[in-house]
Write a protein that holds these residues in place. Structure first.
Motif, PDB file in Angstrom:
ATOM      1  N   UNK A 159       2.172   3.791   9.729  1.00 18.99           N
ATOM      2  CA  UNK A 159       2.975   5.007   9.823  1.00 18.99           C
ATOM      3  C   UNK A 159       2.401   6.181   9.068  1.00 18.99           C
ATOM      4  N   UNK A 160       3.287   7.111   8.740  1.00 23.65           N
ATOM      5  CA  UNK A 160       2.918   8.400   8.159  1.00 23.65           C
ATOM      6  C   UNK A 160       3.982   8.790   7.114  1.00 23.65           C
ATOM      7  N   UNK A 161       3.616   9.335   6.010  1.00 17.79           N
ATOM      8  CA  UNK A 161       2.288   9.686   5.534  1.00 17.79           C
ATOM      9  C   UNK A 161       1.776   8.581   4.612  1.00 17.79           C
ATOM     10  N   UNK A 162       0.510   8.282   4.719  1.00 14.73           N
ATOM     11  CA  UNK A 162      -0.102   7.197   3.964  1.00 14.73           C
ATOM     12  C   UNK A 162       0.237   7.244   2.485  1.00 14.73           C
ATOM     13  N   UNK A 163       0.134   8.434   1.902  1.00 14.33           N
ATOM     14  CA  UNK A 163       0.270   8.609   0.457  1.00 14.33           C
ATOM     15  C   UNK A 163       1.670   9.039   0.026  1.00 14.33           C
ATOM     16  N   UNK A 164       2.606   9.124   0.980  1.00  7.41           N
ATOM     17  CA  UNK A 164       3.954   9.586   0.634  1.00  7.41           C
ATOM     18  C   UNK A 164       4.969   8.535   1.079  1.00  7.41           C
ATOM     19  N   UNK A 165       5.465   8.637   2.296  1.00  8.89           N
ATOM     20  CA  UNK A 165       6.516   7.725   2.747  1.00  8.89           C
ATOM     21  C   UNK A 165       6.030   6.278   2.864  1.00  8.89           C
ATOM     22  N   UNK A 166       4.825   6.089   3.377  1.00  7.59           N
ATOM     23  CA  UNK A 166       4.291   4.727   3.482  1.00  7.59           C
ATOM     24  C   UNK A 166       4.096   4.140   2.092  1.00  7.59           C
ATOM     25  N   UNK A 167       3.465   4.894   1.208  1.00  6.28           N
ATOM     26  CA  UNK A 167       3.172   4.397  -0.137  1.00  6.28           C
ATOM     27  C   UNK A 167       4.452   4.106  -0.915  1.00  6.28           C
ATOM     28  N   UNK A 168       5.409   5.016  -0.882  1.00  8.15           N
ATOM     29  CA  UNK A 168       6.651   4.794  -1.631  1.00  8.15           C
ATOM     30  C   UNK A 168       7.385   3.550  -1.133  1.00  8.15           C
ATOM     31  N   UNK A 169       7.432   3.398   0.180  1.00  4.02           N
ATOM     32  CA  UNK A 169       8.095   2.225   0.762  1.00  4.02           C
ATOM     33  C   UNK A 169       7.386   0.940   0.328  1.00  4.02           C
ATOM     34  N   UNK A 170       6.073   0.919   0.450  1.00 11.22           N
ATOM     35  CA  UNK A 170       5.296  -0.269   0.097  1.00 11.22           C
ATOM     36  C   UNK A 170       5.482  -0.626  -1.374  1.00 11.22           C
ATOM     37  N   UNK A 171       5.432   0.371  -2.251  1.00 12.39           N
ATOM     38  CA  UNK A 171       5.577   0.097  -3.687  1.00 12.39           C
ATOM     39  C   UNK A 171       6.957  -0.458  -4.009  1.00 12.39           C
ATOM     40  N   UNK A 172       7.987   0.071  -3.381  1.00  9.04           N
ATOM     41  CA  UNK A 172       9.345  -0.434  -3.627  1.00  9.04           C
ATOM     42  C   UNK A 172       9.496  -1.862  -3.126  1.00  9.04           C
ATOM     43  N   UNK A 173       8.951  -2.129  -1.951  1.00  7.17           N
ATOM     44  CA  UNK A 173       9.037  -3.483  -1.396  1.00  7.17           C
ATOM     45  C   UNK A 173       8.299  -4.468  -2.298  1.00  7.17           C
ATOM     46  N   UNK A 174       7.132  -4.086  -2.783  1.00 10.82           N
ATOM     47  CA  UNK A 174       6.372  -4.970  -3.663  1.00 10.82           C
ATOM     48  C   UNK A 174       7.128  -5.255  -4.960  1.00 10.82           C
ATOM     49  N   UNK A 175       7.737  -4.221  -5.529  1.00  8.62           N
ATOM     50  CA  UNK A 175       8.513  -4.423  -6.755  1.00  8.62           C
ATOM     51  C   UNK A 175       9.682  -5.360  -6.522  1.00  8.62           C
ATOM     52  N   UNK A 190      -0.995  -3.316   4.577  1.00  8.66           N
ATOM     53  CA  UNK A 190      -1.088  -1.963   5.123  1.00  8.66           C
ATOM     54  C   UNK A 190      -2.313  -1.892   6.028  1.00  8.66           C
ATOM     55  N   UNK A 191      -2.094  -1.458   7.248  1.00  2.00           N
ATOM     56  CA  UNK A 191      -3.189  -1.312   8.215  1.00  2.00           C
ATOM     57  C   UNK A 191      -3.697   0.123   8.144  1.00  2.00           C
ATOM     58  N   UNK A 192      -4.884   0.317   7.629  1.00  2.00           N
ATOM     59  CA  UNK A 192      -5.388   1.667   7.351  1.00  2.00           C
ATOM     60  C   UNK A 192      -5.504   2.542   8.594  1.00  2.00           C
ATOM     61  N   UNK A 193      -5.981   1.972   9.696  1.00  2.00           N
ATOM     62  CA  UNK A 193      -6.128   2.764  10.916  1.00  2.00           C
ATOM     63  C   UNK A 193      -4.793   2.998  11.617  1.00  2.00           C
ATOM     64  N   UNK A 194      -3.766   2.309  11.133  1.00  2.00           N
ATOM     65  CA  UNK A 194      -2.423   2.520  11.650  1.00  2.00           C
ATOM     66  C   UNK A 194      -1.623   3.452  10.760  1.00  2.00           C
ATOM     67  N   UNK A 195      -2.298   4.111   9.820  1.00  2.00           N
ATOM     68  CA  UNK A 195      -1.652   5.072   8.931  1.00  2.00           C
ATOM     69  C   UNK A 195      -2.365   6.418   9.015  1.00  2.00           C
ATOM     70  N   UNK A 231      -0.577  -4.112  -5.331  1.00  2.00           N
ATOM     71  CA  UNK A 231      -0.435  -5.483  -4.867  1.00  2.00           C
ATOM     72  C   UNK A 231      -0.406  -5.672  -3.374  1.00  2.00           C
ATOM     73  N   UNK A 232      -0.469  -4.584  -2.624  1.00  2.00           N
ATOM     74  CA  UNK A 232      -0.534  -4.704  -1.163  1.00  2.00           C
ATOM     75  C   UNK A 232      -1.943  -5.117  -0.744  1.00  2.00           C
ATOM     76  N   UNK A 233      -2.044  -5.716   0.420  1.00  2.00           N
ATOM     77  CA  UNK A 233      -3.338  -5.956   1.035  1.00  2.00           C
ATOM     78  C   UNK A 233      -3.602  -4.818   2.018  1.00  2.00           C
ATOM     79  N   UNK A 234      -4.833  -4.372   2.080  1.00  2.00           N
ATOM     80  CA  UNK A 234      -5.199  -3.288   2.992  1.00  2.00           C
ATOM     81  C   UNK A 234      -6.226  -3.827   3.973  1.00  2.00           C
TER      82      UNK A 234
END
Length: 242
Positions: A159-175, A190-195, A231-234
């Protein structure tokens, strides 16, 4: 130094090694689509939409559509977050965007068919972090319930944005996963070409009051790097096995 030189320097100083991912029927996997809506992805569709054709965003949409089609073909669970804001509640530092009920808050045309798929859960959110945006007033969380109900062990995020909504969601889920709130969730990928993220070069940002420069390729790399450091895999490639 040109922006491309800066990107290459950054990638040299904080290199990001990416793996490949092969999905199989043996491991229950869920797909999360973050904010792939017109207001962020469709040309001239709002204050935060691209104002010119954008290769990175178009590529993200294409990859996300491919994955969504394959997940639906297999009847695997899909969770789609849609940015959707009340017109009287701002989200600083961003200008008004993705107002609820407008075309901006709708899925891009290539994904609107998801609304008719039984394996897809759509969730409108009114904040950057989709994990927080999935919370109900009673304290329950629609996303947590979705993971548990589908017994998801692997989460694939695009999804979008890699460094904003995607990142915040991923960090919260990991925590939350680390606190044991997400049994049986194990991996967040996280799939890089899908972001993708947006592009606001410094020479443009200087002429916009209060704006922060946001060079696309650099911030995309930073977002992926931070996700992995949390802690995510990319991964740079996703395929489907037997």
């Amino acid at each position: 130094m040109t922006s491309s030189d800066a990107v290459e320097l950054l990638k040299k100083e904080i290199p990001l090694e990416q793996d490949t991912l092969v999905l199989s029927n043996d491991v229950k996997t869920g797909l999360v689509l973050v904010d792939i809506v017109n207001g962020f992805c469709t040309l001239n569709s709002g204050n935060l939409a691209p104002q010119a054709p954008d290769k990175q965003i178009d590529g993200m949409v294409d990859e996300s559509v491919k994955l969504a089609k394959e997940f639906c073909k297999k009847n695997w669970p899909v969770y789609a977050l849609l940015d959707s804001h009340h017109p009287d509640i701002p989200e600083p530092p961003y200008p008004p965007h993705c107002i609820a009920g407008t075309d901006e808050s709708k899925l891009v045309p290539a994904l609107q068919w998801l609304q008719n798929e039984r394996n897809v859960t759509l969730r409108c959110k009114d904040c950057i972090d989709g994990f927080v945006g999935s919370m109900e007033k009673d304290g329950s969380n629609v996303f947590v319930d979705w993971v548990k109900a589908n017994e998801i062990k692997v989460l694939l995020v695009v999804g979008i944005c890699t460094d904003i909504c995607v990142l915040d969601f991923v960090c919260s889920v990991l925590s939350a996963r680390n606190r044991g709130f997400f049994t049986p969730l194990e991996d967040v990928i996280v799939y890089s070409n899908g972001c993708a993220t947006f592009d606001l070069p410094v020479h443009v940002a200087r002429n916009i009051k209060g704006a922060l420069a946001h060079p696309q390729e650099l911030m995309h790399h930073v977002g992926l790097y931070i996700a992995k450091s949390r802690g995510a895999k990319v991964v740079s490639q996703v395929s489907f096995g037997i």
